[in-house]
Design an enzyme around this catalytic site. Structure first.
Site, PDB file in Angstrom:
ATOM      1  CB  SER A  99      -0.852   0.445   1.457  1.00  0.00           C
ATOM      2  OG  SER A  99      -1.267   1.104   0.947  1.00  0.00           O
ATOM      3  CE  LYS A 100      -0.338   5.413  -4.674  1.00  0.00           C
ATOM      4  NZ  LYS A 100      -0.889   6.387  -6.010  1.00  0.00           N
ATOM      5  NE  ARG A 101      -3.807   3.157   3.073  1.00  0.00           N
ATOM      6  CZ  ARG A 101      -4.153   4.362   1.942  1.00  0.00           C
ATOM      7  NH1 ARG A 101      -4.938   4.872   1.318  1.00  0.00           N
ATOM      8  NH2 ARG A 101      -4.927   2.730   1.981  1.00  0.00           N
ATOM      9  CG  ASP A 102       2.135  -0.238   4.583  1.00  0.00           C
ATOM     10  OD1 ASP A 102       1.173   0.555   5.830  1.00  0.00           O
ATOM     11  OD2 ASP A 102       1.961  -1.248   3.397  1.00  0.00           O
TER      12      ASP A 102
END
Ligand code: GLU
Length: 493
Positions: free
Chosen positions: A255-258
């Site tokens: 995920s982009k958020r990780d």
């Protein structure tokens, strides 16, 4: 033999994602291995999502990794490079339009005036009848008169999907066969003249003479359309290789958020680009040499063959990356390590300026074996730059709060004071001699001394760090520790 030309074609709508870095790396290593060209093309047609800061972050990510493009757009002070530009898709709109109109003239594309509502109604009808739906436009067979009658009414240009089957001969996935019946007469140009992704990517690859399209397997379902377009446009068909995406440690899409999804997070966390490259190469490539994982860049280029690319997705394994990072740090020449550590020390607020180059080189040397990441230098060597304000509590119990600790330090203090020379060898030899003459183990002196000089129980070699710390500081820290032990100031802060 034709020269290999491969490319990475990222959409700059965010930072450089680890998955995109993998695709770029596989392309780049393949180009280096085959003495071909690696091209960077920015697919920046989505003006709303494209941002120059992302363009910058993405190129910066490639640069940090050392993935240098042979052809590509202007970046900072670097001019555009290559004979097949422009390398930003937004500047190639006229080429996309020109090629779409050529298809129109040649009859492999047609103008379609079907409205959205009509199309939706057809889809709905198929849904109700539980039929699969692939749009065959009523306009595909319209006569020139019928088209002319529509005048300037808004229309899209659609590709006339031929009958039969389309095969994609994929170097990784094998032969993927699609019945063209399952594919819509797809749009290639919008009413406002904007190209659709499929057209833009094929026109760009075709005109840039790309020989190998190596990209994520999320594009595998697009490949049949691309093959049809390549054929219709009369371009040489490139070879395709669709590679699995990078999965996170839990086995999900990264995920982009990780943290770590952004390649530059690793730079910030003190990882070497060499280690990341080595690691990412292993996410989808199995070296021929069994059980071998550690590769320098030249070794990687040498060993990296396409026949050992795999189609199953690999999970991110942080432990392996950490191990590789340590290994690559050990392989750096000490001057190189020093140069990479200095900015990190500066960022930590340590006064590096007052130290000589030789001193800093020696610091890198004595920390070389101990660093899991570059950032650990702060923790490992902070005591060189500031006074000790805290002794590790557990170590205090073990080495200071014991019978004879103050006497042991006093003996070391005396030995240090009388040392013939302030070098690691001389200091080590004299402490050895002193311990031996008292019939004691070396550990009795070494452990409390380390704690006194560094505040910690682990770190660089004791006599090496003592040499580097300097006589005055060592003597003063030994005296301070003795005072603390005698005054029983626990824990000492
Ligand atoms: N711009 C596309 C993407 O970022 C790449 C298209 C391609 O590689 O063919 O997914």
């Amino acid at each position: 033999m034709t020269t290999v030309r491969c490319r990475i074609a990222p959409s700059p709508s965010g930072f450089l994602h680890i998955g995109t870095a993998k695709m770029a790396l596989f392309n780049w290593l393949f180009a280096r291995k085959t003495l071909g060209a690696f091209i960077l093309r920015l697919e920046d047609t989505d003006a709303e999502r494209t941002d120059e800061t992302f363009v910058h972050a993405m190129c910066e990510g490639f640069k940090w990794l050392g993935i240098h493009w042979d052809e590509g757009p202007r970046f900072g002070d670097e001019p555009e490079r290559g004979a097949f530009g422009p390398y930003r898709q937004s500047e190639r709109r006229h080429l996309h339009q020109q090629e779409a109109h050529r298809l129109l003239v040649e009859g492999t594309a047609f103008k379609c005036f079907t409205s959205k509502e009509e199309l939706e109604a057809l889809r709905e009808e198929a849904r109700v009848k539980k039929q699969t739906f692939a749009f065959r436009s009523p306009w595909r067979e319209a006569s020139p008169e019928q088209i002319a009658e529509m005048g300037d009414a808004p229309c899209v240009i659609r590709f006339r999907v031929p009958e039969g089957f389309t095969e994609v001969h994929d170097l990784v996935q094998g032969v993927v066969r699609t019945n063209n019946k399952e594919i819509d007469d797809f749009v290639i140009l919008r009413p406002n003249g904007d190209p659709i992704f499929h057209l833009a990517v094929v026109v760009d690859d075709g005109l840039m003479k790309i020989t190998h399209v190596i990209r994520g397997d999320d594009h595998l379902t697009n490949a049949a359309r691309h093959v049809m377009l390549f054929n219709a446009l009369g371009y040489d068909l490139p070879k395709f290789a669709h590679l699995p995406m990078v999965l996170d440690e839990k086995g999900k899409k990264y995920s982009k958020r990780d943290r770590g999804a952004n390649v530059l997070d690793w730079r910030e966390d003190g990882y070497l680009p060499e280690a990341l490259i080595n690691y990412v190469a292993l996410l989808g490539w199995t070296p021929a040499e069994e059980n071998r994982e550690l590769f320098t860049l030249p070794e990687l280029i040498e060993a990296f063959t396409i026949d050992r690319w795999g189609k199953s997705a690999a999970r991110f394994d942080r432990k392996k990356l950490d191990w590789l990072n340590g290994q690559h740090i050990r392989r750096l020449p000490v001057e190189e390590l020093r140069d990479r550590l200095v900015p990190i020390l500066q960022r930590s607020g340590f006064d590096v300026q007052s130290k000589s180059e030789a001193w800093l080189t020696r610091l890198a040397e004595i920390c070389h074996e101990k660093l899991p990441t570059l950032n650990h230098i702060g923790e490992l060597a902070g005591f060189f730059f500031h006074d000790i304000d805290h002794y590790e509590e557990k170590a205090v119990k073990k080495h200071f709060q014991v019978e004879g600790a103050a006497d042991a330090l006093a003996a070391v203090l005396q030995t240090f004071e009388q040392a013939e020379a302030w070098t690691a060898e001389a200091l080590g030899a004299s402490v050895h001699r002193m311990a031996e003459s008292k019939g004691e183990s070396l550990g009795k002196y070494v452990h409390p001394t380390r704690l006194a000089l560094t505040g910690k129980s682990v770190g660089p070699g004791l006599f090496e760090l003592a040499e580097l710390l300097g006589k005055e500081t060592c003597l003063s820290r030994l005296k301070t520790a003795i005072t603390h032990i005698k005054a029983k100031l626990w824990p000492v802060t």
